[in-house]
Design an enzyme around this catalytic site. Structure first.
Site, PDB file in Angstrom:
ATOM      1  N   GLU A   9      62.560  10.496  -7.665  1.00  0.00           N
ATOM      2  CA  GLU A   9      62.102  11.789  -7.178  1.00  0.00           C
ATOM      3  C   GLU A   9      63.140  12.892  -7.201  1.00  0.00           C
ATOM      4  OE1 GLU A   9      62.946   9.024  -5.435  1.00  0.00           O
ATOM      5  OE2 GLU A   9      61.834   9.168  -3.577  1.00  0.00           O
ATOM      6  N   ASP A  82      61.658   6.418  -3.280  1.00  0.00           N
ATOM      7  CA  ASP A  82      62.270   5.824  -2.087  1.00  0.00           C
ATOM      8  C   ASP A  82      61.419   4.694  -1.515  1.00  0.00           C
ATOM      9  OD1 ASP A  82      64.417   7.507  -2.298  1.00  0.00           O
ATOM     10  OD2 ASP A  82      63.663   8.972  -0.852  1.00  0.00           O
ATOM     11  N   ASP A  84      60.435   4.028   1.569  1.00  0.00           N
ATOM     12  CA  ASP A  84      59.606   4.200   2.762  1.00  0.00           C
ATOM     13  C   ASP A  84      58.172   4.592   2.372  1.00  0.00           C
ATOM     14  OD1 ASP A  84      59.956   6.765   1.880  1.00  0.00           O
ATOM     15  OD2 ASP A  84      61.056   7.471   3.630  1.00  0.00           O
ATOM     16  N   GLU A  86      56.586   7.426   2.515  1.00  0.00           N
ATOM     17  CA  GLU A  86      56.499   8.644   1.719  1.00  0.00           C
ATOM     18  C   GLU A  86      56.859   8.361   0.266  1.00  0.00           C
ATOM     19  OE1 GLU A  86      57.953  13.314   1.923  1.00  0.00           O
ATOM     20  OE2 GLU A  86      58.839  11.823   3.248  1.00  0.00           O
ATOM     21  N   TYR A 283      69.972   3.913   2.267  1.00  0.00           N
ATOM     22  CA  TYR A 283      68.888   4.871   2.492  1.00  0.00           C
ATOM     23  C   TYR A 283      68.938   5.437   3.908  1.00  0.00           C
ATOM     24  CZ  TYR A 283      64.240   6.913   2.057  1.00  0.00           C
ATOM     25  OH  TYR A 283      63.176   7.785   1.996  1.00  0.00           O
ATOM     26  N   ARG A 285      66.684   7.228   5.740  1.00  0.00           N
ATOM     27  CA  ARG A 285      65.526   7.298   6.644  1.00  0.00           C
ATOM     28  C   ARG A 285      65.137   5.872   7.023  1.00  0.00           C
ATOM     29  NH1 ARG A 285      64.203  12.085   3.651  1.00  0.00           N
ATOM     30  NH2 ARG A 285      63.110  10.952   1.992  1.00  0.00           N
ATOM     31  N   HIS A 328      64.526  -3.579   5.919  1.00  0.00           N
ATOM     32  CA  HIS A 328      65.351  -2.410   5.657  1.00  0.00           C
ATOM     33  C   HIS A 328      66.686  -2.575   6.381  1.00  0.00           C
ATOM     34  CE1 HIS A 328      61.571   0.270   4.847  1.00  0.00           C
ATOM     35  NE2 HIS A 328      61.686  -0.757   4.025  1.00  0.00           N
TER      36      HIS A 328
END
Length: 772
Positions: A9, A82, A84, A86, A283, A285, A328
């Protein structure tokens, strides 16, 4: 031609990953989201199982066109957004827009951008997780429904141009409730007594275990210390330990970066994003405090290398956050041996914070010795001295977590060695009047902490939520100067009692989040009419339902249906029955006119009103100035506002006056309006003609420098250089000049064409014009 196409992204992420893959791989960027709900209208077909109406925005059309061409030219596509929800949604949107099968296309995820992690991901691809996609889709659709159906109600019932959101409105409620606690708080004073003792030429301080409500009591106590002997009653020595905090999650990183580095929540996330995309950290988040076995081993090796075996203690922290995924990891360096990383000073500071916190989490406890000395005093009181000695530094050698509220009176000190019944000499004693403190206003970091404690929002939503409430004017960063108050200090000196009156500033607050008047009025309206949406437990429950959808334990359409059936009914009832909300307060009566004075929200913001709206005579209005609010302004302060406008004299044959308007205090000279520089001390009640002329000339000079070209038509059209680049001004309207166009090359016809092609003013959310 490469056989493999990897789509991520961001360009920075693409560049880093490209360096880890061979010539058979080409890495392209989608530049973020490539599809979203349509902007016009609701964008959700409620009757058709809440089907979202997605569209590729105009600015992403070329990106999608390029990616489609690349897809046709390659054998295998890898979606590497990513890890997550989103990111999973971005992968799904890419598949849909590029004509890929979501159930067959390779989906790869990694929590760090390293060669090993990328290669491992390629070796273990999966398909798009539709449960994660549905969880993100449910969040997006629900938030659109709430925003687009609540906002028009606010336009109709409160003020045009307002908006509401599921999480942002709850955050504003927290700010409003805290501010009201602060305003209602009544400070109470008491005298704190501290004595300085001496033993063997070593001095130390001890505090009395009682405080006195009034000065006569404190005076009498200090006088009772004259000619009195003191000795140690008890010495309590206890071993203690301090353990390190877990490695960072998103919220704890935001909190600590605010405390130690002064970074805003959004700044922290921007810097962390860059560090992640450059391959320096995992990462950013995440709500997990878990570290991989590989990371634990690397941290241990680094600690032993730098500090020795005794400083290493492997720890596996357990994540307590609801919905957290242990697969994670916490935020940590990708390479512990890399002590410094980042391309600028701020990135390097944030990386150092992450590096130290991660490494410290795997270090030994600090071994302490805490000492308490008790010294008998008159009236069955005692002086108490507390001290702390570090016997083994452990993790403190590297890192100590910050605190939101530092206590200047609670600092630990090193105490001399004393024994019970040992005689002490009293050097001096003082009683200082201290005041109780109101609850602390929220900082960005402490608001994030509170939202997390309540289970509201997730790592990806904290920063956008705060940015939104600031951008929409529901809250602002405080710049309160406070007021000066006096306090008393009494002390023993040379066998006598001395006293003095000192002053201190109280109520000063910089950088805290304070709700605006419109934020408070909107909050009260929503709490009254939409209590479930503003309920903390309900909002947290919605987050838990998103979590269950992500786990495949709940159907997102059924969840939406349960919410919407009640919500939409409430919307209809409120639109029909609720009255207007203006936050109106009756302040009293003007002694000169005997007319009532109100404080309220008007079309352009908070005002005071002299006279009734329903009377024959038109009421007068005056805007509030900086530092005033609807809930705290007094009758006297309101009446002073009606002294405006003030006439200051004449300049160049035109009258000069000052007043307060929609955008704050100003000076008017003919048709020219100049804002007062309140940060430099300008005030509409005290500004004189000389200062006003200086402001007028400064604006004139600035305007001359910003003028690029002027067309003498009716109304005149100007091309000006603004803060964000050149733009066109016609009357009161401004129009953008497209990037890449030379403003000097524009003639009148070209300028008029740009004005004609400019989009019309935005309508109210939900497709309504918002007029009433």
């Amino acid at each position: 031609m490469p056989k493999n196409l990897v789509i991520v992204e961001s360009p920075a992420k693409a560049k880093t990953i490209a360096g880890f893959l061979g010539s058979d791989f080409e890495v392209e960027s989608s530049f973020g989201h490539i599809r979203d709900l349509v902007e016009s209208g609701l964008g959700v077909d409620v009757a058709n199982n809440f089907a979202p109406e997605y569209v590729v925005p105009k600015e992403k059309a070329e990106v999608v066109k390029k990616l489609r061409k690349k897809v046709k030219e390659t054998d295998i596509v890898w979606l590497a957004s990513d890890e997550d929800r989103e990111g999973e949604a971005i992968a799904w949107h890419l598949a849909e827009a590029l004509g890929l099968d979501p159930l067959r296309t390779n989906r790869i995820v990694f929590h760090e951008i390293t060669k090993k992690a990328i290669q491992k991901a390629v070796e273990q691809p999966r398909t798009i997780d539709l449960n994660l996609v549905n969880a993100q889709q449910a969040r997006r659709v629900l938030d659109r429904l709430v925003g687009y159906q609540l906002s028009p109600v606010l336009w109709k019932k409160v003020k045009r141009g307002l908006s509401a959101g599921r999480v942002q409105s709850v955050a504003v409620r927290l700010l409003v409730e805290r501010e009201r606690e602060v305003q209602k708080f009544q400070a109470v004073s008491a005298f704190r007594v501290v004595a300085e003792f001496e033993v063997g030429k070593k001095k130390f301080k001890a505090e009395l275990d009682r405080r006195f409500d009034a000065e006569p009591e404190a005076t009498a106590f200090l006088e009772s210390l004259f000619h009195r002997g003191f000795s140690v009653q008890n010495v309590d020595v206890k071993p203690a330990k301090k353990s390190p905090s877990p490695p960072f999650t998103t919220s704890t990183l935001q909190q600590e970066a605010a405390r130690k580095l002064g970074f805003s929540v959004s700044m922290t996330m921007q810097l962390a994003q860059k560090l992640y995309e450059e391959g320096h950290i995992t990462y950013m988040r995440t709500d997990s405090v878990n570290l991989s076995d590989e990371a634990l081993a690397a941290a241990r090796a680094q600690i032993i290398s730098h500090y020795g075996d005794s400083f290493a203690q492997t720890r596996k922290f357990q994540t307590k956050s609801k919905g957290a995924q242990e697969a994670h990891e916490a935020i940590r360096p990708t390479y512990f041996e890399r002590v410094s990383a980042g391309t600028d000073a701020r990135q390097k500071k944030l990386y150092e914070l992450i590096w130290k916190r991660s490494l410290a989490s795997q270090m030994s406890d600090a071994q302490l010795e805490r000492t308490t000395i008790s010294i008998p005093a008159p009236d069955q009181t005692q002086f108490v001295a507390k001290g702390e000695v570090i016997r083994f530094e452990g993790f403190l050698k590297l890192y100590l977590e910050g605190q939101d509220d530092e206590d200047p009176e609670g600092d630990s000190v090193l105490l001399p060695a004393v024994d019970p019944e040992q005689t002490l000499a009293l050097n001096t004693a003082e009683a200082v009047e201290r005041y109780t403190r109101p609850p602390a206003r929220y900082t960005e970091a402490s608001l994030v902490k509170k939202l997390e404690e309540l289970g509201i929002g997730r790592p990806s939503t904290y920063a956008p939520t705060i940015s939104t409430i600031l951008k929409r004017g529901y809250a602002e960063k405080s710049e309160l100067e406070g007021v000066v108050r006096s306090y008393r200090r009494l002390w023993l000196e040379s066998g006598g009692l001395k006293a003095e009156t000192l002053t201190e500033r109280t109520g000063a607050d910089k950088g805290k989040l304070i709700p605006t008047d419109i934020g408070a009025v909107v909050n009260d309206f929503l709490v009254e009419h939409f209590a479930p949406v503003l309920d903390f437990h309900f909002t947290a429950q919605i987050e838990e339902e998103f979590d269950r959808i992500a786990e495949g334990e709940e159907d997102w359409v059924e969840m939406m249906d349960r919410f919407y059936s009640k919500f939409h009914t409430t919307i209809e009832v409120v639109e029909e029955t609720a009255g207007y909300a203006k936050g109106e307060r009756l302040l009293g009566t003007d002694p000169k006119t005997q007319l009532p004075v109100y404080a309220k929200i008007a079309r352009y913001g908070p005002v005071v009103q002299l006279g009734s709206s329903d009377s024959e005579d038109k009421p007068r209005f005056a805007g509030l100035i900086k530092g005033q609010s609807l809930e705290t302004i007094t009758l006297e302060e309101a009446l002073k506002l009606f002294e405006l406008p003030r006439s200051l004299g004449e300049f160049e044959g035109k009258k000069v006056k000052t007043s307060v308007g929609r955008f704050g205090p100003y000076v008017q000279h003919g048709d020219t309006f100049v804002s007062l520089k309140t940060d430099e001390g300008d005030n509409p009640y005290s500004i004189d003609l000389d200062r006003a002329i200086a402001l007028i000339l400064a604006k004139r000079d600035q305007a001359a420098k910003s003028l690029i070209r002027r067309f003498e038509v009716d109304p005149p059209i100007e091309i000006l250089e603004g803060r964000w680049g050149p733009y066109i001004k016609r009357g009161k309207d401004n129009f953008k000049i497209p990037k890449g166009q030379d403003p000097l090359a524009l003639d009148l016809a070209a300028v008029e064409a740009l004005i004609e092609a400019a989009p019309p003013p935005k309508k109210a959310p939900g497709g309504r014009k918002g007029k009433r």
